[in-house]
Design a protein around this motif. Structure first.
Motif, PDB file in Angstrom:
ATOM      1  N   ASN A 124       2.219   8.144 -12.329  1.00 22.28           N
ATOM      2  CA  ASN A 124       2.248   8.834 -11.036  1.00 22.28           C
ATOM      3  C   ASN A 124       1.440   8.019 -10.027  1.00 22.28           C
ATOM      4  OD1 ASN A 124       2.029  10.587  -8.839  1.00 22.28           O
ATOM      5  ND2 ASN A 124       1.866  12.407 -10.130  1.00 22.28           N
ATOM      6  N   TRP A 125       2.115   7.542  -8.964  1.00 21.10           N
ATOM      7  CA  TRP A 125       1.450   6.695  -7.970  1.00 21.10           C
ATOM      8  C   TRP A 125       1.003   7.462  -6.730  1.00 21.10           C
ATOM      9  CZ3 TRP A 125       4.870   1.629  -7.611  1.00 21.10           C
ATOM     10  CH2 TRP A 125       4.835   0.983  -8.849  1.00 21.10           C
TER      11      TRP A 125
ATOM     12  N   ALA B 155      -3.418   9.252  -8.463  1.00 22.38           N
ATOM     13  CA  ALA B 155      -3.710   7.935  -9.044  1.00 22.38           C
ATOM     14  C   ALA B 155      -5.184   7.576  -8.938  1.00 22.38           C
ATOM     15  CB  ALA B 155      -2.855   6.871  -8.360  1.00 22.38           C
ATOM     16  N   LEU B 156      -5.887   8.140  -7.936  1.00 28.32           N
ATOM     17  CA  LEU B 156      -7.285   7.793  -7.714  1.00 28.32           C
ATOM     18  C   LEU B 156      -8.264   8.743  -8.402  1.00 28.32           C
ATOM     19  CD1 LEU B 156      -7.107   6.798  -3.931  1.00 28.32           C
ATOM     20  CD2 LEU B 156      -7.269   5.274  -5.907  1.00 28.32           C
ATOM     21  N   LEU B 157      -7.722   9.663  -9.197  1.00 22.57           N
ATOM     22  CA  LEU B 157      -8.609  10.589  -9.920  1.00 22.57           C
ATOM     23  C   LEU B 157      -9.510   9.825 -10.879  1.00 22.57           C
ATOM     24  CD1 LEU B 157      -6.166  13.504 -10.828  1.00 22.57           C
ATOM     25  CD2 LEU B 157      -8.037  13.589  -9.182  1.00 22.57           C
ATOM     26  N   THR B 158     -10.777  10.180 -10.871  1.00 26.35           N
ATOM     27  CA  THR B 158     -11.726   9.584 -11.813  1.00 26.35           C
ATOM     28  C   THR B 158     -11.934  10.553 -12.973  1.00 26.35           C
ATOM     29  OG1 THR B 158     -12.847   8.415 -10.020  1.00 26.35           O
ATOM     30  CG2 THR B 158     -14.047   8.661 -12.091  1.00 26.35           C
ATOM     31  N   ILE B 159     -11.489  10.154 -14.136  1.00 25.48           N
ATOM     32  CA  ILE B 159     -11.555  11.041 -15.308  1.00 25.48           C
ATOM     33  C   ILE B 159     -12.436  10.401 -16.378  1.00 25.48           C
ATOM     34  CG2 ILE B 159     -10.209  12.227 -17.082  1.00 25.48           C
ATOM     35  CD1 ILE B 159      -7.788  11.991 -15.174  1.00 25.48           C
TER      36      ILE B 159
ATOM     37  N   GLY C 121       0.793  -1.215   0.000  1.00 25.97           N
ATOM     38  CA  GLY C 121       0.000   0.000   0.000  1.00 25.97           C
ATOM     39  C   GLY C 121       0.827   1.268   0.000  1.00 25.97           C
ATOM     40  N   ILE C 122       0.155   2.379  -0.331  1.00 21.16           N
ATOM     41  CA  ILE C 122       0.763   3.718  -0.310  1.00 21.16           C
ATOM     42  C   ILE C 122      -0.194   4.637   0.446  1.00 21.16           C
ATOM     43  CG2 ILE C 122       1.642   5.647  -1.672  1.00 21.16           C
ATOM     44  CD1 ILE C 122       1.941   3.678  -4.039  1.00 21.16           C
ATOM     45  N   ILE C 123       0.311   5.288   1.484  1.00 22.17           N
ATOM     46  CA  ILE C 123      -0.497   6.233   2.256  1.00 22.17           C
ATOM     47  C   ILE C 123       0.073   7.632   2.052  1.00 22.17           C
ATOM     48  CG2 ILE C 123      -1.247   6.958   4.553  1.00 22.17           C
ATOM     49  CD1 ILE C 123      -1.200   4.060   5.423  1.00 22.17           C
ATOM     50  N   GLU C 124      -0.747   8.534   1.564  1.00 24.81           N
ATOM     51  CA  GLU C 124      -0.354   9.933   1.384  1.00 24.81           C
ATOM     52  C   GLU C 124      -0.588  10.677   2.690  1.00 24.81           C
ATOM     53  OE1 GLU C 124      -1.483  13.707  -1.573  1.00 24.81           O
ATOM     54  OE2 GLU C 124      -2.015  11.644  -2.110  1.00 24.81           O
ATOM     55  N   LEU C 125       0.461  11.289   3.217  1.00 27.54           N
ATOM     56  CA  LEU C 125       0.380  11.982   4.501  1.00 27.54           C
ATOM     57  C   LEU C 125       0.114  13.474   4.292  1.00 27.54           C
ATOM     58  CD1 LEU C 125       3.417  10.222   6.202  1.00 27.54           C
ATOM     59  CD2 LEU C 125       1.006   9.780   6.664  1.00 27.54           C
TER      60      LEU C 125
END
Length: 559
Positions: free
Chosen positions: A347-348, A353-357, A272-276
């Motif tokens: 880009n992770w 990365a979670l943008l809905t386009i 996983g990757i957590i953005e702080l």
């Protein structure tokens, strides 16, 4: 008096009398010497006792006397608490980090009985001791604490700290004095942590490091964080092996690291990757991310934890709600991407990365209807000596010349250019300009016929549209829309300074309605833009009148 109060009381005594960088060294050295002298620990490390003695010789005798009197009233556990607190006053668990972050990293390691914990670049041992304390609070018995440190002084001090904290337990401890990147150290462990130095760059061209993936060689071109992570993962063993790395955003989008990132994905090690939230670490606004590693992962969890953080208070780091973050990260609502989905992304960073386009209707690649290329590689600084008030036939366009989506050609600076190679970067009528290296993306259309050769500085992209297919103003309108902004964000790199790559921009999908529809929309947009500029001018005029209202009215009354 509570231990916390004792810490601050003594911290106030040494302030201004002992160099700030020596305070923690003084406390650790004194505690080690005191515990040995009073038979609280075995004291079989003569070298460490000598190092502690040398440190104490540089400290005023009255401060040593005060600290000794303080220790006489404390139990051994209270002395350990005192030392631990000082590790977190200045060395907040990882070179000025947030002790709240320690709890989060430790939780992600899923500590259990018998774990051996390793910190790559262990400093004064703050992470190891902090995690040991958390484990003991939960009656978890770790088997070993390991570290590697290149700084000789910190290596010695961390050995003192670990001896104080582990001698009365079954926990083994070992801190290797070694070059983290080039030396080999025979340690194996099932739980690991690394926080590479911020902004560290390797110099020279000789470092070629064969990674755990034999087909990938890491060098000075790669992000240092991945080299540290590779070293951490190399000796991570066991079915329950887990590791956590604290890294900068560049690790997640740098093009030179893409092959290594994809190998990590294929190996199933990235969990996983957590953005702080920005500001979680003291004394820096650099945005940080937690990478979590384990085994046999088919999907990667992506999570922006900013929603679970406190607001910044003056001179204090941001706090995160550890329980909420852990619950969400392991919960059913966390977003996941499989290996193929993440491999396709450049880009992770989770928020990107979670943008809905949504794909535009009648969409085409921008490269099919326009030539997209980067302007000259020169920045404003390179043109400083060429700036002139004379008419030379050349003018310079910088990002600051774009205001409210418009360019005032009359205010562009002339340059005395003698390099004809720059002519290929001269702007043409109806070119679209997009800033590619700035804190905010600006977009403008060259809506005038250039009388001079206008050269753009570095950090700008020129989009030269095929006017038989695409109206330039229509392109600007789309890119400034919510959908267009999401598209641009999806290809952006960087946090504070945003960068856009011309190749990736050329690959975005844009709508392409009939040309007459584009022109109609462009005319309406330009009319509204003209109205907006007129209103802004009127507002500025009224603001100026209000500012000078008193003087104008008082003159009229007095005259």
């Amino acid at each position: 008096m509570e231990n916390k109060n004792l810490v601050w009381e003594f911290a106030n005594k040494v302030r201004g009398r002992v160099p700030e960088e020596m305070v923690v060294e003084f406390v650790i050295s004194f505690a080690y010497d005191y515990c040995n002298s009073n038979d609280l620990i075995p004291g079989n490390e003569t070298e460490l006792l000598n190092i502690a003695g040398e440190s104490l010789e540089r400290i005023p005798s009255d401060l040593k006397f005060d600290l000794e009197n303080m220790f006489l009233d404390l139990s051994f556990d209270e002395i350990k608490g005192f030392v631990s607190s000082f590790l977190f006053i200045k060395q907040r668990f990882m070179d000025n980090s947030n002790d709240n972050l320690l709890a989060l990293a430790s939780e992600l390691l899923k500590l259990s009985n018998g774990d051996s914990l390793f910190d790559l670049g262990s400093g004064l041992g703050g992470f190891l001791i902090g995690t040991l304390n958390l484990a003991q609070e939960r009656s978890i018995e770790l088997s070993a604490l390991y570290g590697v440190e290149i700084n000789y002084n910190q290596h010695a001090l961390s050995k003192m700290v670990l001896e104080i904290f582990t001698f009365d337990s079954s926990v083994k401890s070992k801190i290797n004095y070694a070059n983290i990147l080039t030396d080999k150290y025979e340690l194996t462990y099932n739980k690991g942590f690394v926080y590479p130095p911020l902004g560290m760059k390797l110099m020279g061209n000789d470092l070629n490091y064969i990674s755990i993936f034999k087909n990938i060689v890491l060098s000075t071109r790669n992000s240092v964080e991945w080299i540290f992570i590779d070293k951490l993962l190399n000796n991570l063993k066991g079915d329950d092996a887990r590791a956590v790395a604290l890294v900068t955003g560049r690790t997640l989008f740098s093009a030179v690291d893409r092959d290594y990132r994809n190998e990590i994905l294929k190996s199933g090690m990235l969990e996983g990757i957590i953005e702080l939230p920005q500001g979680i670490v003291d004394n820096t606004s650099i945005k940080l991310f937690l990478l979590i590693f384990s085994k046999n992962n088919k999907k990667v969890r992506l999570f922006d934890a900013s929603m679970f953080s406190s607001k910044r208070k003056f001179n204090e780091p941001i706090k995160v709600d550890v329980k909420q973050i852990i619950d969400f990260y392991y919960g059913k609502d966390v977003a996941k991407k499989d290996i193929s989905e993440l491999t396709d992304l450049s880009n992770w960073i989770p928020s990107t990365a979670l943008l809905t386009i949504d794909s535009p209707k009648n969409g085409v690649k921008l490269s099919e209807v326009a030539h997209v290329f980067t302007g000259s590689q020169y920045t404003v600084r390179n043109f400083q000596e060429a700036l002139t008030d004379k008419k030379t036939g050349y003018k310079l366009l910088t990002s600051s010349d774009i205001q409210d989506g418009l360019i005032d050609a009359s205010n562009l600076q002339s340059i005395d250019n003698k390099d004809s190679k720059l002519d290929k970067f001269a702007l043409e009528y109806e070119d679209v300009i997009i800033t590619s290296k700035s804190s905010k993306v600006k977009i403008a259309v060259i809506d005038f016929e250039p009388k001079d050769k206008i050269i753009v500085t570095g950090g700008m992209i020129i989009v030269r549209v095929d006017k038989s297919k695409l109206n330039p103003t229509f392109l600007k309108v789309f890119l400034e829309s919510d959908q267009g902004q999401l598209l641009l964000k999806s290809i952006q790199k960087g946090i504070a300074i945003i960068t856009i790559n011309a190749t990736e921009l050329s690959n975005i999908i844009i709508p392409l309605p009939q040309l007459d529809v584009q022109y109609t929309l462009a005319k309406k947009y330009n009319r509204k833009l003209s109205s907006l500029m007129a209103l802004k001018a009127e507002i500025l005029k009224i603001e100026d009148e209000i500012k000078n209202f008193y003087y104008e009215e008082i003159e009229e009354v007095l005259s």
